[in-house]
Scaffold this active site. Structure first.
Site, PDB file in Angstrom:
ATOM      1  N   GLY A  46       2.214  -3.147   8.508  1.00 32.63           N
ATOM      2  CA  GLY A  46       2.394  -3.878   9.758  1.00 32.63           C
ATOM      3  C   GLY A  46       3.786  -4.471   9.873  1.00 32.63           C
ATOM      4  O   GLY A  46       4.352  -4.959   8.886  1.00 32.63           O
ATOM      5  N   GLY A  73     -24.533  -0.020  30.011  1.00 34.70           N
ATOM      6  CA  GLY A  73     -23.318   0.595  30.528  1.00 34.70           C
ATOM      7  C   GLY A  73     -22.210  -0.400  30.764  1.00 34.70           C
ATOM      8  O   GLY A  73     -21.024  -0.084  30.602  1.00 34.70           O
ATOM      9  N   ARG A  92     -29.036 -10.815  33.350  1.00 40.90           N
ATOM     10  CA  ARG A  92     -29.434  -9.454  33.726  1.00 40.90           C
ATOM     11  C   ARG A  92     -30.950  -9.327  33.718  1.00 40.90           C
ATOM     12  O   ARG A  92     -31.617  -9.681  32.739  1.00 40.90           O
ATOM     13  CB  ARG A  92     -28.830  -8.454  32.731  1.00 40.90           C
ATOM     14  CG  ARG A  92     -29.212  -6.996  32.984  1.00 40.90           C
ATOM     15  CD  ARG A  92     -28.478  -6.439  34.192  1.00 40.90           C
ATOM     16  NE  ARG A  92     -28.388  -4.993  34.107  1.00 40.90           N
ATOM     17  CZ  ARG A  92     -29.314  -4.140  34.564  1.00 40.90           C
ATOM     18  NH1 ARG A  92     -30.423  -4.620  35.121  1.00 40.90           N
ATOM     19  NH2 ARG A  92     -29.132  -2.848  34.453  1.00 40.90           N
ATOM     20  N   ASP A 107     -10.748  -2.420   0.367  1.00 41.03           N
ATOM     21  CA  ASP A 107     -11.966  -1.735   0.787  1.00 41.03           C
ATOM     22  C   ASP A 107     -13.175  -2.540   0.314  1.00 41.03           C
ATOM     23  O   ASP A 107     -13.217  -3.032  -0.813  1.00 41.03           O
ATOM     24  CB  ASP A 107     -11.995  -0.326   0.182  1.00 41.03           C
ATOM     25  CG  ASP A 107     -13.286   0.401   0.474  1.00 41.03           C
ATOM     26  OD1 ASP A 107     -14.253   0.211  -0.299  1.00 41.03           O
ATOM     27  OD2 ASP A 107     -13.353   1.125   1.473  1.00 41.03           O
ATOM     28  N   THR A 160     -11.663  -2.275   5.714  1.00 38.93           N
ATOM     29  CA  THR A 160     -10.871  -1.599   4.690  1.00 38.93           C
ATOM     30  C   THR A 160      -9.538  -2.253   4.400  1.00 38.93           C
ATOM     31  O   THR A 160      -8.968  -2.011   3.334  1.00 38.93           O
ATOM     32  CB  THR A 160     -10.629  -0.119   5.064  1.00 38.93           C
ATOM     33  OG1 THR A 160     -10.106  -0.026   6.391  1.00 38.93           O
ATOM     34  CG2 THR A 160     -11.920   0.669   4.973  1.00 38.93           C
ATOM     35  N   SER A 214      -6.106   1.262  -2.824  1.00 39.32           N
ATOM     36  CA  SER A 214      -6.496  -0.002  -3.442  1.00 39.32           C
ATOM     37  C   SER A 214      -6.032  -0.140  -4.895  1.00 39.32           C
ATOM     38  O   SER A 214      -6.086  -1.231  -5.453  1.00 39.32           O
ATOM     39  CB  SER A 214      -8.025  -0.157  -3.392  1.00 39.32           C
ATOM     40  OG  SER A 214      -8.485  -0.217  -2.059  1.00 39.32           O
ATOM     41  N   THR A 237       0.821  -1.213   0.000  1.00 36.40           N
ATOM     42  CA  THR A 237       0.000   0.000   0.000  1.00 36.40           C
ATOM     43  C   THR A 237       0.854   1.262   0.000  1.00 36.40           C
ATOM     44  O   THR A 237       1.818   1.378   0.750  1.00 36.40           O
ATOM     45  CB  THR A 237      -0.928   0.017   1.227  1.00 36.40           C
ATOM     46  OG1 THR A 237      -1.752  -1.138   1.200  1.00 36.40           O
ATOM     47  CG2 THR A 237      -1.803   1.254   1.233  1.00 36.40           C
ATOM     48  N   GLU A 282      -6.990  -5.419   3.394  1.00 36.38           N
ATOM     49  CA  GLU A 282      -7.141  -6.495   2.407  1.00 36.38           C
ATOM     50  C   GLU A 282      -8.183  -6.127   1.350  1.00 36.38           C
ATOM     51  O   GLU A 282      -8.813  -6.995   0.744  1.00 36.38           O
ATOM     52  CB  GLU A 282      -7.516  -7.821   3.078  1.00 36.38           C
ATOM     53  CG  GLU A 282      -6.367  -8.471   3.812  1.00 36.38           C
ATOM     54  CD  GLU A 282      -5.225  -8.871   2.889  1.00 36.38           C
ATOM     55  OE1 GLU A 282      -5.493  -9.411   1.815  1.00 36.38           O
ATOM     56  OE2 GLU A 282      -4.068  -8.629   3.256  1.00 36.38           O
TER      57      GLU A 282
END
Length: 652
Positions: free
Chosen positions: A189, A411, A321, A436, A432, A156, A150, A434
């Site tokens: 990466g 919460g 809950r 978009d 996005t 892309s 990239t 590998e």
């Protein structure tokens, strides 16, 4: 777990799920490797806490340690040849990656970068000289690398990359140069801290002639220091995945030997003669990229399993809950007994099961294509399109599911300890990287419109417009079976004014007919619009832009149909019994909730009456009620290690 005596007033008998058997069905042929990964996840469960407790740099180092230690167990090397220390099983490597997504996603992505992208590029684009030199150390994690494709200015559009690799015949070397900041490699990466080597994608120039994008093995660090001519900048903190060291790379006349070219599909002789077994440069480019499809398959599986974690937490919380008092009771009611809560979670649960089985199909296709001795071009193209579509739908599903589950936990879901903060932040980028998702769906649509023509590889979006225009549009429409599907749908609907609006709603043939009709009606419509635009002498780029929303819609409809077919096929393979009944309920819910979500389109195109649309809505609600007592068993069948669910406030 419900009992055999559990019945509804209408006499419906609730199935009793055999959780262990269902878990075995879901794990499939790769149960052993999935079991190894679960064992490793449990051993390194502390990384979930360390993601919050350690500093930025310290957590990156910890993730690296975990990845290398996991590599020593064999789980990350399953896809590499046995002679280099791998497992020789591509399908197993995908199954291992999918299962790893139950844990910390920085670990998952670091594994993907090292063994999927960097290692996969060397394996698939290189030849024996590269395999011998790099794979043994790469598989163990001793040699760390990155995948430098990239660029900041191209994203892309890989075919337009600007980094240049010029061959110097006199020196027998390639010279790698980043001309501008737009050509810098970005978001890479492993680049910021750990990579020693990079697989660099660059425009190859030989003898003054451009030969298109090729890949090269380039040292970026020597002895732990940044290599001469290389500049690396840390991308810094991100929205998530901060255990992965993403960075930017510039190359200033970096020289590498001629053998650094990954030469499976093209080579340069010492004298500077370019050679390739594939004459067409566009076809050569797409063939090269096609070998890297494993990344998209992996991301899809990872996203689907991240969705499972969110749903397991939210479902378990919803049966513990309590809130508000039911009209006929003095005790507060558990959340999962509320119809709206069922409506929020169970269609997502059904879709997750559907995508799981669709992913099984893609993984099998990948294994077969990559294991075949001869290269079946049609099978490869079908794999690329299906992998692209499954990745798009799977990652969008993860984003939606994790958010809905977070909200369903109130919460408590906002607290970091309950995993949703990390799941949301770490999985968001899946939509996005590998590729978009919208770009990937255009790839799917292109395959549909060109009917896998031989021109497929060399066709950009303008070429696709021209190709479809040159066809007789009636031929495109004739190749669809929309008119036949229409008759099938009509056959399934009782006639007359007194029909039973509920009839046929739980018939899988009805579900499939509806989704096939939608897909093929959309496909014919796109073909007509493309031809109409070209008949007006409109520029192809303008024509494509005008119909781009329709292109994306037909691709989305196509993939949803494939997902439903995968689910229906799987249910058909399950032996009769309660597990089959439970899966059938989920399959019906996935199909009807999909139709319900697009009921405006079906009504606009005469496939639903107002009354039948309402009947579908009622049936979805009823299916949710039937799934309610099965929900805990259905998420337990995913066999997510208890330590990975974490969430003491939510699951106990």
């Amino acid at each position: 777990m419900v009992t055999d005596s559990d019945t509804s007033p209408s006499g419906y008998v609730r199935p009793v799920i055999d959780v262990q058997a269902l878990a075995g069905l879901l794990d499939g042929e790769y149960a052993d490797i999935r079991g190894l990964v679960r064992k490793n996840l449990t051993a390194y469960a502390g990384v979930l806490d360390e993601a919050e407790e350690l500093g930025f740099d310290a957590f990156r180092e910890r993730v690296r340690e975990v990845v290398v230690e996991m590599a020593a167990t064999g789980q990350t090397g399953m896809g590499f040849p046995e002679e280099y220390g791998g497992g020789g099983d591509v399908g197993a490597s995908i199954a291992a990656f999918e299962t790893l997504a139950f844990g910390d996603l920085s670990v998952l992505v670091k594994v993907g970068v090292q063994f999927g992208l960097f290692g996969g590029a060397i394996l698939q684009l290189g030849t024996e000289r590269h395999h011998k030199a790099h794979l043994p150390r790469l598989i163990t994690g001793e040699l760390m690398g990155c995948f430098a494709m990239t660029e900041t200015g191209h994203g892309s559009n890989v075919q337009a990359l600007s980094t240049l690799a010029t061959y110097d015949a006199e020196a027998g070397e390639f010279v790698i140069t980043t001309g501008t900041d737009q050509a810098r490699k970005d978001y890479i990466g492993n680049a910021a801290r750990h990579a020693e080597l990079a697989v660099v994608f660059a425009q190859l120039e030989v003898g003054g002639e451009q030969r298109g994008v090729h890949a090269f093995v380039v040292p970026v660090r020597v002895g732990g220091e940044v290599a001469p001519g290389v500049r690396i900048e840390d991308d810094g903190r991100k929205m998530g995945l901060n255990g992965v060291d993403n960075g930017r790379i510039w190359f200033d006349g970096v020289r590498v030997p001629r053998e650094a070219l990954l030469n499976r599909f093209a080579d340069v002789t010492p004298e500077g003669v370019y050679q390739s077994p594939i004459d067409n440069p566009d076809r050569r480019f797409f063939t090269m990229l096609g070998t890297l499809v494993q990344g998209r398959v992996s991301v899809a599986g990872g996203a689907i399993n991240a969705s499972k974690v969110a749903l397991a937490i939210a479902t378990k919380y919803a049966v513990r809950r309590r809130q508000f008092t039911a009209a006929s009771d003095t005790d507060e009611q558990v959340l999962l007994d509320y119809g709206m809560h069922q409506r929020r979670l169970f269609p997502l649960l059904a879709r997750t099961y559907a995508l799981h089985f669709a992913q099984d199909v893609v993984r099998t296709q990948l294994h077969e294509v990559f294991s075949a001795a001869d290269g079946d071009e049609r099978a490869r193209r079908e794999l690329e399109a299906r992998a692209a579509g499954t990745k798009a739908l799977g990652t969008w599903h993860a984003t939606r599911t994790i958010q809905e589950c977070r909200e369903a936990c109130g919460g408590a879901g906002y607290l970091a300890v309950n995993r949703f903060a990390a799941l949301k932040a770490d999985s968001d980028v899946f939509a996005t990287f590998e590729g978009d998702n919208h770009v990937l769906l255009q790839l799917v649509a292109k395959g549909l419109l060109t009917h896998h023509a031989s021109e497929f590889e060399s066709m950009d979006q303008l070429g696709m417009v021209r190709y479809v225009t040159n066809l007789a549009v009636e031929t495109v429409i004739e190749k669809t079976s929309a008119h036949k599907l229409l008759e099938r749908v009509r056959d399934l609907l009782p006639g007359g004014d007194e029909w039973d609006q509920e009839a046929g709603l739980l018939d899988s043939e009805y579900h499939l007919a509806m989704l096939r009709f939608r897909e093929e009606h959309m496909l014919a419509g796109v073909a007509r619009r493309l031809k109409r635009g070209m008949d007006r002498k409109t520029h192809p780029g303008v024509v494509f832009s005008e119909v781009q929303d329709h292109v994306i819609a037909v691709a989305h409809a196509h993939v949803e149909r494939l997902v439903l077919e995968a689910f229906v096929d799987k249910v058909g393979q399950v032996p009769d019994g309660d597990n089959k009944v439970a899966l059938g309920l989920l399959c019906d819910l996935f199909a009807l909730s999909t139709i319900e979500a697009d009921r405006a389109w079906f009504m606009e195109h005469g496939r639903l009456t107002v009354q039948r649309s309402k009947a579908i809505r009622r049936e979805v609600t009823d299916l949710c009620r039937k799934i309610r007592p099965l929900a805990t068993d259905l998420v337990d069948a995913w066999n997510i290690p208890r330590e990975m669910l974490r969430s003491p406030d939510l699951v106990g």
